[in-house]
Design a protein around this motif. Structure first.
Motif, PDB file in Angstrom:
ATOM      1  N   GLY A  49      67.493   4.758  25.283  1.00  0.00           N
ATOM      2  CA  GLY A  49      66.104   5.210  24.237  1.00  0.00           C
ATOM      3  C   GLY A  49      66.875   6.734  23.603  1.00  0.00           C
ATOM      4  N   ALA A  50      68.032   6.998  24.703  1.00  0.00           N
ATOM      5  CA  ALA A  50      68.337   8.543  24.266  1.00  0.00           C
ATOM      6  C   ALA A  50      68.988   7.881  22.379  1.00  0.00           C
ATOM      7  N   LYS A  51      69.078   9.280  21.926  1.00  0.00           N
ATOM      8  CA  LYS A  51      69.936   9.737  21.021  1.00  0.00           C
ATOM      9  C   LYS A  51      70.885  10.572  21.666  1.00  0.00           C
ATOM     10  N   VAL A  52      72.452  10.174  21.090  1.00  0.00           N
ATOM     11  CA  VAL A  52      73.003  10.866  21.121  1.00  0.00           C
ATOM     12  C   VAL A  52      73.861  10.939  19.767  1.00  0.00           C
ATOM     13  N   MET A  53      74.458  12.267  19.759  1.00  0.00           N
ATOM     14  CA  MET A  53      75.142  12.508  18.758  1.00  0.00           C
ATOM     15  C   MET A  53      76.499  13.036  18.889  1.00  0.00           C
ATOM     16  N   VAL A  54      77.081  12.281  18.452  1.00  0.00           N
ATOM     17  CA  VAL A  54      78.483  11.847  18.320  1.00  0.00           C
ATOM     18  C   VAL A  54      79.758  12.640  17.695  1.00  0.00           C
ATOM     19  N   PRO A  55      80.456  13.630  17.309  1.00  0.00           N
ATOM     20  CA  PRO A  55      81.076  13.903  16.013  1.00  0.00           C
ATOM     21  C   PRO A  55      81.669  12.221  15.337  1.00  0.00           C
ATOM     22  N   THR A  56      81.976  12.483  14.643  1.00  0.00           N
ATOM     23  CA  THR A  56      82.523  11.413  13.333  1.00  0.00           C
ATOM     24  C   THR A  56      84.264  11.666  13.417  1.00  0.00           C
ATOM     25  N   CYS A  57      84.643  13.226  13.976  1.00  0.00           N
ATOM     26  CA  CYS A  57      85.842  13.160  13.429  1.00  0.00           C
ATOM     27  C   CYS A  57      86.303  12.633  15.580  1.00  0.00           C
ATOM     28  N   ALA A  58      85.541  12.920  16.772  1.00  0.00           N
ATOM     29  CA  ALA A  58      85.900  13.158  17.630  1.00  0.00           C
ATOM     30  C   ALA A  58      85.808  11.418  18.390  1.00  0.00           C
ATOM     31  N   ALA A  59      84.943  10.671  17.277  1.00  0.00           N
ATOM     32  CA  ALA A  59      84.663   9.151  17.643  1.00  0.00           C
ATOM     33  C   ALA A  59      85.435   8.364  18.706  1.00  0.00           C
ATOM     34  N   LYS A  60      86.700   8.633  18.384  1.00  0.00           N
ATOM     35  CA  LYS A  60      88.399   7.611  18.761  1.00  0.00           C
ATOM     36  C   LYS A  60      88.482   8.055  20.074  1.00  0.00           C
ATOM     37  N   SER A  61      88.718   9.483  19.926  1.00  0.00           N
ATOM     38  CA  SER A  61      89.058  10.276  20.938  1.00  0.00           C
ATOM     39  C   SER A  61      87.744  10.044  22.208  1.00  0.00           C
ATOM     40  N   VAL A  62      86.702   9.805  22.086  1.00  0.00           N
ATOM     41  CA  VAL A  62      85.225  10.096  23.375  1.00  0.00           C
ATOM     42  C   VAL A  62      85.354   8.623  23.938  1.00  0.00           C
ATOM     43  N   GLY A  63      85.702   7.038  23.336  1.00  0.00           N
ATOM     44  CA  GLY A  63      85.704   5.966  23.301  1.00  0.00           C
ATOM     45  C   GLY A  63      84.969   5.168  22.528  1.00  0.00           C
TER      46      GLY A  63
END
Length: 131
Positions: A49-63
């Motif tokens: 149920g956690a909310k995570v924010m991922v930078p759109t420009c780094a989405a690929k690099s974080v997997g």
């Protein structure tokens, strides 16, 4: 948020975030980070149920990746059914190899890690002998 920007994911789409699991993209938000405007995927993780924010420009690099299609699921099951190969490498070398595979985010390589660790733990030679 600029309409000209390209996004790999859309609101409502399911995505897999490594070490967190499957979640749903709830929003794409623009936030001010260090004086610069940056867009983030807001992902609600299903298992916690956690909310995570991922930078759109780094989405690929974080997997961050899409959920795998059913034909790929069959391939993962086939890998899990196969016996693990006996390794003669030292524990730290095995650790590095398995960790590198996990960090790829590739479901096939992750299945190999699961199979190999299961074998190393002393369980059945074919840890996932599925019927």
């Amino acid at each position: 948020m600029s309409a000209k920007k390209f996004y790999d994911f859309t609101v409502g789409q399911k995505a897999v975030y490594p070490c967190h699991g499957v979640g749903t993209i709830e929003d794409i938000e623009a936030c001010d980070v260090g004086g610069a405007q940056q867009d983030f995927y807001v992902i609600k993780i299903h298992s916690t149920g956690a909310k995570v924010m991922v930078p759109t420009c780094a989405a690929k690099s974080v997997g961050l990746r899409s959920v795998i299609p059913m034909p790929d699921v069959a391939q993962v099951y086939e890998i899990l059914k196969r016996p693990s190969k006996k390794s003669t490498a030292t524990w730290n070398r095995r650790f590095r190899v398995l960790n590198d595979k996990l960090n790829t985010g590739n479901p096939v390589e992750i299945a190999e890690v699961l199979r190999d660790l299961s074998f190393l733990s002393g369980r059945d030679r074919r840890p996932f002998a599925l019927q």
